[in-house]
Design a protein around this motif. Sequence first.
Motif, PDB file in Angstrom:
ATOM      1  N   ASN A  47      -7.168   9.312  -3.353  1.00  0.00           N
ATOM      2  CA  ASN A  47      -6.494   8.836  -4.556  1.00  0.00           C
ATOM      3  C   ASN A  47      -5.948   7.447  -4.273  1.00  0.00           C
ATOM      4  OD1 ASN A  47      -4.018   8.298  -6.237  1.00  0.00           O
ATOM      5  ND2 ASN A  47      -4.748  10.158  -7.246  1.00  0.00           N
ATOM      6  N   GLU A  93      -4.210   5.217  -5.983  1.00  0.00           N
ATOM      7  CA  GLU A  93      -2.823   4.896  -6.340  1.00  0.00           C
ATOM      8  C   GLU A  93      -1.833   5.490  -5.332  1.00  0.00           C
ATOM      9  OE1 GLU A  93      -4.935   6.203  -8.681  1.00  0.00           O
ATOM     10  OE2 GLU A  93      -5.221   4.504 -10.039  1.00  0.00           O
ATOM     11  N   SER A  94      -1.997   6.773  -5.013  1.00  0.00           N
ATOM     12  CA  SER A  94      -1.049   7.391  -4.076  1.00  0.00           C
ATOM     13  C   SER A  94      -1.241   6.844  -2.665  1.00  0.00           C
ATOM     14  CB  SER A  94      -1.148   8.914  -4.106  1.00  0.00           C
ATOM     15  OG  SER A  94      -2.405   9.353  -3.694  1.00  0.00           O
ATOM     16  N   ARG A 124      -2.116   3.730  -1.938  1.00  0.00           N
ATOM     17  CA  ARG A 124      -1.435   2.434  -1.942  1.00  0.00           C
ATOM     18  C   ARG A 124       0.065   2.631  -1.750  1.00  0.00           C
ATOM     19  NH1 ARG A 124      -1.353  -1.013  -7.368  1.00  0.00           N
ATOM     20  NH2 ARG A 124      -0.278   0.900  -7.971  1.00  0.00           N
ATOM     21  N   GLU A 125       0.640   3.586  -2.453  1.00  0.00           N
ATOM     22  CA  GLU A 125       2.082   3.866  -2.317  1.00  0.00           C
ATOM     23  C   GLU A 125       2.432   4.269  -0.885  1.00  0.00           C
ATOM     24  OE1 GLU A 125       4.527   3.682  -4.748  1.00  0.00           O
ATOM     25  OE2 GLU A 125       3.030   2.858  -6.121  1.00  0.00           O
ATOM     26  N   TRP A 126       1.645   5.187  -0.320  1.00  0.00           N
ATOM     27  CA  TRP A 126       1.933   5.717   1.014  1.00  0.00           C
ATOM     28  C   TRP A 126       1.805   4.644   2.085  1.00  0.00           C
ATOM     29  CZ3 TRP A 126      -0.367   6.616   5.771  1.00  0.00           C
ATOM     30  CH2 TRP A 126       0.299   7.502   6.601  1.00  0.00           C
ATOM     31  N   SER A 165       4.498   2.154   1.871  1.00  0.00           N
ATOM     32  CA  SER A 165       5.743   2.756   2.340  1.00  0.00           C
ATOM     33  C   SER A 165       5.864   2.675   3.857  1.00  0.00           C
ATOM     34  CB  SER A 165       5.813   4.214   1.886  1.00  0.00           C
ATOM     35  OG  SER A 165       6.841   4.903   2.554  1.00  0.00           O
ATOM     36  N   SER A 213     -11.396   4.488  -2.407  1.00  0.00           N
ATOM     37  CA  SER A 213     -11.620   5.869  -2.835  1.00  0.00           C
ATOM     38  C   SER A 213     -13.097   6.152  -3.124  1.00  0.00           C
ATOM     39  CB  SER A 213     -10.754   6.216  -4.053  1.00  0.00           C
ATOM     40  OG  SER A 213     -11.073   5.396  -5.148  1.00  0.00           O
ATOM     41  N   PRO A 251      -2.066  10.992   4.363  1.00  0.00           N
ATOM     42  CA  PRO A 251      -2.161  12.158   3.473  1.00  0.00           C
ATOM     43  C   PRO A 251      -3.572  12.733   3.308  1.00  0.00           C
ATOM     44  CG  PRO A 251      -0.677  10.549   2.526  1.00  0.00           C
ATOM     45  CD  PRO A 251      -1.336   9.896   3.716  1.00  0.00           C
ATOM     46  N   ASP A 252      -4.613  11.941   3.589  1.00  0.00           N
ATOM     47  CA  ASP A 252      -5.984  12.432   3.485  1.00  0.00           C
ATOM     48  C   ASP A 252      -6.501  13.015   4.797  1.00  0.00           C
ATOM     49  OD1 ASP A 252      -6.772  11.923   0.734  1.00  0.00           O
ATOM     50  OD2 ASP A 252      -6.441   9.815   1.245  1.00  0.00           O
TER      51      ASP A 252
END
Length: 118
Positions: free
Chosen positions: A17, A19-20, A22-24, A27, A58, A108-109
Amino acid sequence: MNILSSKVGALFIPVSNIESAREWYCSILNLEPTFEIIGGHLCCIPLDNNGLNLVLDSNIYHEDSTYKNPAFHFNTDDIHGAYQFLQERKVEFVTGIENGHWFNFKDPDGNILMVCYC
């Protein structure tokens, strides 16, 4: 004249994903997540002033595409501080701090990433 440069321009990471991801990544790198998402599947995050980018993609993600071993490492001058920083962000660690110099963790992946004291 060199046809190929010895300079690396980008490191690609398969993400499920954009968007998520990029956020992670922003961060853990202490960056604002304002980098453009290109074509709905790419995000280039500059890592230095010499043109090296972390490219989240992605379109190249599938369950078997994640890195099972680190393809690169993030530098740190404070290995214990980096470990604590990521611990506070609830990352999943693969190792503890090894030999006082490095540790591995997952995004996260499930991509395995490394931090190394250099």
